[in-house]
Design a protein around this motif. Structure first.
Motif, PDB file in Angstrom:
ATOM      1  N   ALA A 147       0.665  -1.252   0.013  1.00  0.00           N
ATOM      2  CA  ALA A 147       0.170  -0.051  -0.042  1.00  0.00           C
ATOM      3  C   ALA A 147       1.012   1.423   0.007  1.00  0.00           C
ATOM      4  N   LEU A 148       2.052   1.036   0.197  1.00  0.00           N
ATOM      5  CA  LEU A 148       2.855   2.417   0.419  1.00  0.00           C
ATOM      6  C   LEU A 148       2.727   3.380  -0.693  1.00  0.00           C
ATOM      7  N   PRO A 149       2.824   2.954  -2.293  1.00  0.00           N
ATOM      8  CA  PRO A 149       2.795   4.029  -3.252  1.00  0.00           C
ATOM      9  C   PRO A 149       1.341   4.932  -2.971  1.00  0.00           C
ATOM     10  N   LYS A 150      -0.018   3.964  -2.790  1.00  0.00           N
ATOM     11  CA  LYS A 150      -0.837   4.590  -2.466  1.00  0.00           C
ATOM     12  C   LYS A 150      -0.943   5.687  -1.477  1.00  0.00           C
ATOM     13  N   HIS A 151      -0.462   5.184  -0.232  1.00  0.00           N
ATOM     14  CA  HIS A 151      -0.154   6.029   0.872  1.00  0.00           C
ATOM     15  C   HIS A 151       0.662   7.160   0.599  1.00  0.00           C
ATOM     16  N   GLU A 152       1.749   7.101  -0.110  1.00  0.00           N
ATOM     17  CA  GLU A 152       2.635   8.278  -0.549  1.00  0.00           C
ATOM     18  C   GLU A 152       1.859   9.342  -1.234  1.00  0.00           C
ATOM     19  N   ALA A 153       1.010   8.862  -2.219  1.00  0.00           N
ATOM     20  CA  ALA A 153       0.447   9.709  -3.182  1.00  0.00           C
ATOM     21  C   ALA A 153      -0.612  10.495  -2.266  1.00  0.00           C
ATOM     22  N   LEU A 154      -1.376   9.663  -1.511  1.00  0.00           N
ATOM     23  CA  LEU A 154      -2.436  10.563  -0.488  1.00  0.00           C
ATOM     24  C   LEU A 154      -1.618  11.353   0.585  1.00  0.00           C
ATOM     25  N   ALA A 155      -0.478  10.907   1.085  1.00  0.00           N
ATOM     26  CA  ALA A 155       0.007  12.115   1.749  1.00  0.00           C
ATOM     27  C   ALA A 155       0.764  13.164   1.257  1.00  0.00           C
ATOM     28  N   ARG A 156       1.181  12.936   0.038  1.00  0.00           N
ATOM     29  CA  ARG A 156       1.811  14.141  -0.492  1.00  0.00           C
ATOM     30  C   ARG A 156       0.797  15.183  -1.066  1.00  0.00           C
ATOM     31  N   ALA A 157      -0.387  14.594  -1.218  1.00  0.00           N
ATOM     32  CA  ALA A 157      -1.308  15.693  -1.684  1.00  0.00           C
ATOM     33  C   ALA A 157      -1.849  16.308  -0.437  1.00  0.00           C
ATOM     34  N   PHE A 158      -2.040  15.488   0.704  1.00  0.00           N
ATOM     35  CA  PHE A 158      -2.408  16.138   1.920  1.00  0.00           C
ATOM     36  C   PHE A 158      -1.364  17.126   2.356  1.00  0.00           C
TER      37      PHE A 158
ATOM     38  N   SER B 169       8.878   7.128   4.750  1.00  0.00           N
ATOM     39  CA  SER B 169       8.229   7.775   3.582  1.00  0.00           C
ATOM     40  C   SER B 169       7.531   8.982   4.205  1.00  0.00           C
ATOM     41  N   LEU B 170       6.783   8.947   5.086  1.00  0.00           N
ATOM     42  CA  LEU B 170       5.858  10.110   5.453  1.00  0.00           C
ATOM     43  C   LEU B 170       6.930  11.293   6.346  1.00  0.00           C
ATOM     44  N   ALA B 171       7.550  10.821   6.927  1.00  0.00           N
ATOM     45  CA  ALA B 171       8.547  11.836   7.551  1.00  0.00           C
ATOM     46  C   ALA B 171       9.364  12.671   6.402  1.00  0.00           C
ATOM     47  N   LYS B 172       9.635  11.989   5.191  1.00  0.00           N
ATOM     48  CA  LYS B 172      10.330  12.731   4.171  1.00  0.00           C
ATOM     49  C   LYS B 172       9.187  13.725   3.410  1.00  0.00           C
ATOM     50  N   LEU B 173       8.026  12.874   3.091  1.00  0.00           N
ATOM     51  CA  LEU B 173       7.218  13.844   2.499  1.00  0.00           C
ATOM     52  C   LEU B 173       6.783  14.984   3.261  1.00  0.00           C
TER      53      LEU B 173
ATOM     54  N   VAL C 112      -4.044  16.119  10.708  1.00  0.00           N
ATOM     55  CA  VAL C 112      -3.678  14.802  11.384  1.00  0.00           C
ATOM     56  C   VAL C 112      -3.247  13.838  10.163  1.00  0.00           C
ATOM     57  N   ILE C 113      -2.235  13.249  10.342  1.00  0.00           N
ATOM     58  CA  ILE C 113      -1.842  12.095   9.615  1.00  0.00           C
ATOM     59  C   ILE C 113      -1.860  11.133  10.633  1.00  0.00           C
ATOM     60  N   PHE C 114      -2.819  10.174  10.515  1.00  0.00           N
ATOM     61  CA  PHE C 114      -3.031   8.862  11.535  1.00  0.00           C
ATOM     62  C   PHE C 114      -2.343   7.673  11.113  1.00  0.00           C
ATOM     63  N   LEU C 115      -1.285   7.424  11.377  1.00  0.00           N
ATOM     64  CA  LEU C 115      -0.502   5.964  10.850  1.00  0.00           C
ATOM     65  C   LEU C 115      -0.848   5.186  12.170  1.00  0.00           C
ATOM     66  N   HIS C 116      -1.831   4.399  11.600  1.00  0.00           N
ATOM     67  CA  HIS C 116      -2.303   3.280  12.771  1.00  0.00           C
ATOM     68  C   HIS C 116      -2.152   1.950  12.387  1.00  0.00           C
ATOM     69  N   ARG C 117      -2.112   1.037  13.281  1.00  0.00           N
ATOM     70  CA  ARG C 117      -2.494  -0.586  13.204  1.00  0.00           C
ATOM     71  C   ARG C 117      -3.562  -0.747  12.757  1.00  0.00           C
ATOM     72  N   GLN C 118      -3.654  -1.437  11.585  1.00  0.00           N
ATOM     73  CA  GLN C 118      -4.962  -1.723  10.998  1.00  0.00           C
ATOM     74  C   GLN C 118      -6.276  -1.999  12.055  1.00  0.00           C
ATOM     75  N   TYR C 119      -7.290  -1.904  12.090  1.00  0.00           N
ATOM     76  CA  TYR C 119      -8.209  -2.518  13.173  1.00  0.00           C
ATOM     77  C   TYR C 119      -8.085  -2.075  14.521  1.00  0.00           C
ATOM     78  N   SER C 120      -6.931  -0.938  14.728  1.00  0.00           N
ATOM     79  CA  SER C 120      -7.007  -0.534  16.069  1.00  0.00           C
ATOM     80  C   SER C 120      -7.990   0.749  16.370  1.00  0.00           C
ATOM     81  N   LEU C 121      -7.911   1.396  17.580  1.00  0.00           N
ATOM     82  CA  LEU C 121      -9.136   2.366  17.600  1.00  0.00           C
ATOM     83  C   LEU C 121      -8.834   3.691  16.590  1.00  0.00           C
ATOM     84  N   LEU C 122      -9.996   4.204  15.982  1.00  0.00           N
ATOM     85  CA  LEU C 122      -9.857   5.550  15.060  1.00  0.00           C
ATOM     86  C   LEU C 122     -10.429   6.682  15.930  1.00  0.00           C
TER      87      LEU C 122
END
Ligand code: 9Z3
Length: 400
Positions: free
Chosen positions: A26-37, A178-182, A91-101
């Protein structure tokens, strides 16, 4: 023998670690979303916080059937994200899948099941089916749910919250890097709030079994070409005489490289603020370990917490005076916690010249309604002040 990652210099450990794993799908997709954000919020000159949240898994097999996990449900991260949004952060919320949102956490615990908040109203004469009433929120929850729903919708409609999931410890590392660099274009408007409970140990890819670890011997005459020989199966140390019940599994884990160095010194934007958490169970170690972490990584704040009291107290360890500052929910405002041990509040504080008035008297609150409050409602505004000071200093310094 080649040195283990734990023995290498940070930059060398970085390339050794990241070369060993394929990046998450999922990294490329996440990077694209984060870049736009990030672009959107740089334009708005808004502060952006990366909140990491929840536990990480440590797979025992490449085709993972079993993994090691930890206790974190992501309460700290999800709750903090809401208070950051309240303070005007994106907020960029980098979370363990299925943990609390953020927001939905109010209705996703098994003790807070969303179905308990709902009702079926009596059917009305214009109902399409005379047996079907409208599904409604029970009257006693209307106000609370309206409030949460409004905040949630506001965050969504204004693109203020980006949810990015991970599962394993290596996925977490790739995403964080990736997120830190973006986030670099944000400069000092970037804040890192590392609340995820990241595993300290992992099995390097080179030593990991490809297939499910077997618990019993594969017969010697088993001759399927596709099958893996029993000698090739990673089971750690077998007992010399395997008991009839099955094999013993001994797991040999390496330390996960400490990437906080790399985050502070390389990945994160110049002038940004980095906040890490330190978790301990032994009260006598907490302050010492938190101070050591701050010295080692030269970042800006370590928030120390004990497993048993984390809902009611934390300690801010900073490079500047007062160096150690306790933040506590006043006694009358503490919510009950199933896992918490209230008697332990105050135990981790090294007593030096205190006035003996007791830990609960700190952070006096003018609000005496007696309702429980979340400690994040105190932590985040304090942190936002510190971040504001840093931004101010950075702006002054760059003006010369
Ligand atoms: C924390 O200390 C968090 O506050 C908790 C939150 C994980 C205790 P919950 O999810 O719990 O609300 O139930 N996070 C960081 C823990 C951690 O692994 N820190 C590392 C360490 O202590 C340093 S990065 O060595």
């Amino acid at each position: 023998m080649s040195p283990s990652i734990g023995d290498m210099e940070p930059a060398e450990a970085e390339s050794a670690y990241f070369n060993e794993y394929p990046p998450p799908k999922a990294l490329p997709k996440h990077e694209a979303l984060a870049r736009a954000f990030v672009e959107r919020h740089v334009e708005a000159n808004r502060r952006v916080v990366l909140v990491t949240s929840g536990g990480t898994t440590v797979p025992l097999e490449a085709q993972t059937v079993r993994f090691i996990d930890n206790f974190s449900a992501g309460t700290r991260g999800a709750t903090s994200a809401e208070y950051f949004l309240e303070q005007g952060y994106a907020v960029i919320f980098l979370h363990r899948q299925y943990s609390l949102l953020p927001y939905s956490r109010h209705y996703s615990h098994s003790t807070n099941c969303f179905l308990d908040f709902m009702d079926e109203a009596a059917p009305t004469s214009d109902s399409e089916n005379p047996d079907h009433g409208r599904i409604v929120v029970r009257s006693e929850y209307q106000d609370q749910m309206r409030d949460v729903l409004r905040k949630y919708r506001y965050a969504k409609q204004n693109n203020l919250l980006l949810l990015l999931p991970f599962t394993t410890v290596s996925e977490y590392m790739f995403e964080l890097r990736s997120l830190a660099k973006l986030m670099r274009p944000l400069g000092s408007n970037a804040l890192f709030y590392l609340a995820a409970a990241v595993s300290d140990f992992f099995i390097p890819r080179s030593r990991m079994a490809e297939h499910k670890i077997q618990s019993s011997e594969i017969p010697a005459n088993f001759s399927d070409d596709e099958a893996v020989g029993s000698n090739d199966i990673y089971t750690g140390e077998n007992a010399p005489e395997p008991p009839k019940a099955g094999k013993k599994l001994v797991i040999n884990l390496d330390p996960v490289p400490k990437f906080l160095h790399r985050l502070v010194d390389g990945w994160a934007p110049e002038g940004s603020m980095v906040v890490s958490f330190k978790l301990e169970t032994d009260p006598s170690l907490l302050v010492y370990k938190a101070k050591t972490a701050l010295q080692r990584y030269s970042h800006h704040l370590v928030i120390g917490n004990l497993l048993s009291t984390r809902k009611w107290e934390v300690v801010f360890i900073t490079p500047d005076p007062p160096h150690e500052r306790w933040i506590r929910v006043p006694k009358a405002r503490r919510s009950k916690s199933i896992s918490g041990v209230e008697d332990q509040v105050g135990l981790a504080e090294i007593k030096k010249g205190r006035d003996g008035s007791g830990p609960e008297s700190e952070n006096p609150s003018s609000d005496t309604s007696g309702d429980g409050i979340e400690i994040e409602s105190i932590i985040i505004p304090e942190l936002v002040k510190l971040h504001g000071n840093m931004i101010h200093k950075h702006t002054e310094a760059s003006r010369g």
